[in-house]
Scaffold this motif. Structure first.
Motif, PDB file in Angstrom:
ATOM      1  N   GLY A  10       0.814  -1.201   0.000  1.00  0.00           N
ATOM      2  CA  GLY A  10       0.000   0.000   0.000  1.00  0.00           C
ATOM      3  C   GLY A  10       0.845   1.247   0.000  1.00  0.00           C
ATOM      4  O   GLY A  10       1.903   1.312  -0.596  1.00  0.00           O
ATOM      5  N   LEU A  71      -6.075   2.061   4.538  1.00  0.00           N
ATOM      6  CA  LEU A  71      -5.139   1.397   3.646  1.00  0.00           C
ATOM      7  C   LEU A  71      -5.200  -0.105   3.910  1.00  0.00           C
ATOM      8  O   LEU A  71      -5.603  -0.543   4.986  1.00  0.00           O
ATOM      9  N   SER A 107      -1.554   2.099  -5.911  1.00  0.00           N
ATOM     10  CA  SER A 107      -2.614   1.937  -4.931  1.00  0.00           C
ATOM     11  C   SER A 107      -3.931   2.276  -5.603  1.00  0.00           C
ATOM     12  O   SER A 107      -4.056   3.337  -6.220  1.00  0.00           O
ATOM     13  N   GLU A 114      -8.397   2.245   0.327  1.00  0.00           N
ATOM     14  CA  GLU A 114      -7.570   1.481  -0.609  1.00  0.00           C
ATOM     15  C   GLU A 114      -8.129   0.067  -0.734  1.00  0.00           C
ATOM     16  O   GLU A 114      -8.392  -0.603   0.265  1.00  0.00           O
ATOM     17  N   THR A 117      -3.316  -2.985  -4.152  1.00  0.00           N
ATOM     18  CA  THR A 117      -1.962  -2.454  -4.259  1.00  0.00           C
ATOM     19  C   THR A 117      -1.098  -3.474  -4.984  1.00  0.00           C
ATOM     20  O   THR A 117      -1.294  -4.682  -4.841  1.00  0.00           O
TER      21      THR A 117
END
Length: 212
Positions: A10, A71, A107, A114, A117
Motif C-alpha cells: 500500500g 489502507l 494503490s 484502498e 496495491t
C-alpha cells in the motif's frame, strides 16, 4: 527498472503509518512522518485506519492530495510481481488510482479506502513515465500494441499517444516505454473496477504534459 528495489504494501509509509508488518527496518527511519508512532494508527482486520494527524501530515507534505480513510494492512513486504486486493466491506464510491514511481507501487482506491496495491514497472530512462493527474480515456481487454508488436492485456489508456496501464511481466530489471505495467491477475481486477474518466495520479517524476 531500478536495481534492487523492493516495494512495500500500500502506501503505509504515508504520514508515519510505519507498521512493522509492511516496512523494512531501514524504511522505518526514513519514511514520511517517521516521528509519528505506529500505535497511532488503528487496525481493523485487514485494514489500517489513518488518524486525523497522520492524514493532515500527509496532505501538508504533498504525499496525498485528498483525504484517505484506510489502507490495506498487507502482512509482508511486496516484491516484484506481488499484489494484494481486498474490497470486502468497502462502501461504494468512485475508483481512483495512485501510482508512486519512487516506491514502485500502485494503490487503487474506492472513494477514501484502498482496495488494491501492486508492485509496478514503469518507463525507463529513454522514455520515462511522467508524473501528473491523468484520466482513463479508454479500455481494451485484449489490446495489442502495433508500435511495439506486443500484447498488452487489460489496457487502461491514459493519453492520446498511448501511455497506458496494462498487464506486464513485473520483474527486477524490467521497464516499459512509458506505460505502467502491473501483474496480470491484478490487471484483471483493476480493469473490472475502473471506468473511463477515473483519475490516475502519478507521483515521483517530472510533471506530465497536458493530454490533448
Amino acid at each position: 527498472m531500478r536495481g534492487g528495489v523492493i516495494a512495500f504494501a500500500g502506501i503505509a509509509a504515508i504520514a508515519g503509518v510505519l507498521a512493522a508488518s509492511s516496512l523494512k527496518p531501514e524504511a522505518r527511519a526514513t519514511g514520511a512522518g517517521a516521528s509519528v508512532p505506529p500505535a497511532a494508527t488503528s487496525h481493523a482486520g485487514d485494514r489500517l485506519f489513518l488518524t486525523k494527524g497522520q492524514l493532515d501530515q500527509a496532505i501538508a507534505s504533498g504525499t496525498l492530495d485528498r483525504p484517505v480513510k484506510s489502507l490495506l494492512a498487507v502482512k509482508a513486504p511486496l516484491h516484484f510481481g506481488d499484489h494484494s486486493w481486498d474490497d470486502r466491506s468497502v462502501p461504494a464510491g468512485s475508483t481512483w488510482i495512485r501510482v508512486d514511481r519512487g516506491s514502485q507501487l500502485m494503490s487503487v482506491f474506492r472513494g477514501a479506502n484502498e482496495i488494491g496495491t501492486a508492485v509496478i514497472v514503469y518507463g525507463g530512462d529513454n522514455k520515462q513515465t511522467r508524473s501528473g493527474k491523468l484520466h482513463i480515456l479508454g479500455k481494451a481487454r485484449d489490446h495489442r500494441s502495433s508500435l511495439y508488436d506486443a500484447q498488452m492485456p487489460y489496457t487502461l489508456r491514459l493519453t492520446n499517444d498511448g501511455v497506458s496501464i496494462h498487464a506486464s511481466s513485473v520483474r527486477w530489471g524490467a521497464a516499459t516505454h512509458g506505460c505502467i505495467g502491473i501483474p496480470l491477475p491484478f490487471a484483471q481486477r483493476l480493469f473490472d473496477a475502473a471506468a473511463i474518466g477515473d483519475e490516475v495520479v502519478i507521483v515521483g517524476g517530472a510533471p506530465a504534459k497536458k493530454a490533448s
